[in-house]
Design an enzyme around this catalytic site. Structure first.
Site, PDB file in Angstrom:
ATOM      1  N   ILE A 277      -3.815  -6.991 -10.206  1.00  0.00           N
ATOM      2  CA  ILE A 277      -2.587  -7.012 -11.009  1.00  0.00           C
ATOM      3  C   ILE A 277      -2.105  -8.457 -11.103  1.00  0.00           C
ATOM      4  CG2 ILE A 277      -0.229  -6.155 -11.229  1.00  0.00           C
ATOM      5  CD1 ILE A 277      -2.332  -3.933 -11.429  1.00  0.00           C
TER       6      ILE A 277
ATOM      7  N   ASN B 246       6.991  -1.154  -0.940  1.00  0.00           N
ATOM      8  CA  ASN B 246       6.149  -2.117  -1.646  1.00  0.00           C
ATOM      9  C   ASN B 246       5.829  -3.358  -0.823  1.00  0.00           C
ATOM     10  OD1 ASN B 246       5.027  -3.422  -4.227  1.00  0.00           O
ATOM     11  ND2 ASN B 246       6.624  -4.853  -3.625  1.00  0.00           N
TER      12      ASN B 246
ATOM     13  N   LYS C 288      -4.520  -0.419   4.672  1.00  0.00           N
ATOM     14  CA  LYS C 288      -4.275   0.337   3.450  1.00  0.00           C
ATOM     15  C   LYS C 288      -4.885   1.732   3.505  1.00  0.00           C
ATOM     16  CE  LYS C 288      -1.706  -2.603   1.254  1.00  0.00           C
ATOM     17  NZ  LYS C 288      -0.298  -2.304   0.939  1.00  0.00           N
TER      18      LYS C 288
ATOM     19  N   TYR D 269      -7.180  -6.072   6.087  1.00  0.00           N
ATOM     20  CA  TYR D 269      -6.288  -5.505   5.073  1.00  0.00           C
ATOM     21  C   TYR D 269      -6.702  -4.087   4.657  1.00  0.00           C
ATOM     22  CZ  TYR D 269      -3.594  -5.427   0.658  1.00  0.00           C
ATOM     23  OH  TYR D 269      -2.743  -5.105  -0.379  1.00  0.00           O
TER      24      TYR D 269
ATOM     25  N   SER E 124      -3.376   0.358  -2.059  1.00  0.00           N
ATOM     26  CA  SER E 124      -4.253  -0.617  -2.724  1.00  0.00           C
ATOM     27  C   SER E 124      -5.606   0.017  -3.002  1.00  0.00           C
ATOM     28  CB  SER E 124      -4.444  -1.848  -1.829  1.00  0.00           C
ATOM     29  OG  SER E 124      -5.427  -2.723  -2.373  1.00  0.00           O
TER      30      SER E 124
END
Length: 268
Positions: free
Chosen positions: A199, A101, A170, A166, A153
């Site tokens: 989230i 995570n 991912k 990013y 993600s």
């Protein structure tokens, strides 16, 4: 069927009874919610963060030394990950589940981004997952069983302008998931990933608070989602419980999107 019934019923089932799990980046947000739920479901959990701060103290105290162990270690350090796995085996005797995570946001203009930003993004978001996976694999292969869950993600599926590099990391993490899942499928190891959308973690709460009108921005973001609400960390954690459990024993090399349907929209 109401949600409270589902929560209480699942807690009584103890779907992870007897399992030992390592959850990286587990003192806040999705990681902390996953650690709490794993313990509720009967697992013993190794908590992790690169810093030993108040958040680490809180969740360690909440879960208790009988059910958890906190290990301060940076996932970018392969040696530290091997040491964390050794500590897990020393305390709990085995490792059945790994939840990768730990991660970090790096959003930069491609031509303005520094070499250090690029390297740190990949060292945590991609290599960090591999470092920990490589450390647990020998033990999982010896017992011919294990579930590895990578937190990817929605950025690994759709590109949002201004978020480079990013999404690159991912996308690669999802590729790592599928490749390793196939590589070790016949030897009892399952490797899957979860791709959360927006989230409501502490980091997102802080982002909203930094906006000129936090309430308006939160409403705007919720309105972009087909379900018209922002996801909660627990909703990701329940999926991790399922993938970690024997209920998911025929699920492998798969990514599960948890984004309220947002990534399926062609146009807002």
């Amino acid at each position: 069927m109401n949600e409270s019934y589902l929560v209480n019923n699942n807690q009584k089932c103890e779907r992870l009874r007897g399992k030992v799990a390592i959850i990286t980046g587990s003192t806040l947000g999705i990681g902390a919610a996953t650690a709490r739920l794993f313990v509720q479901q009967g697992a013993r959990v190794v908590l992790n963060s690169h810093i030993h701060d108040a958040a680490a103290e809180r969740i360690s105290s909440e879960l208790g030394s009988g059910h958890s162990l906190f290990v301060q270690a940076d996932v970018a350090d392969a040696g530290a990950m091997r040491d964390m796995v050794d500590k897990t085996i020393a305390k709990f005797g085995k490792v059945d589940v790994l939840v990768n995570n730990a991660g970090m946001n790096v959003f930069a203009d491609p031509l303005q981004m520094t070499d250090e930003e690029w390297q740190r993004c990949f060292s945590v978001d991609l290599e960090g997952a591999w470092n920990t996976t490589r450390a647990v694999l020998p033990f999982m292969l010896e017992q011919a069983a294990g579930s590895i869950i990578n937190i990817a993600s929605v950025h690994g599926h759709k590109i949002i302008p201004g978020c480079f590099p990013y999404p690159v990391a991912k996308h690669a993490l999802i590729g790592l998931t599928k490749s390793l899942g196939i590589e070790y499928a016949a030897r009892g190891i399952r490797v899957n990933s979860i791709s959360p959308g927006l989230i409501m973690t502490e980091a997102i709460q802080s982002w909203f608070a930094s906006c000129p009108d936090p309430v308006a921005e939160q409403q705007r973001q919720a309105a972009l989602l087909p379900c018209r609400r922002i996801g909660m960390p627990e909703e990701v954690a329940y999926t991790a419980v399922f993938l970690a459990s024997d209920e998911a024993r025929f699920i492998n090399a798969t990514d599960i999107l948890i984004d309220g349907g947002r990534s399926q929209l062609y146009h807002d």
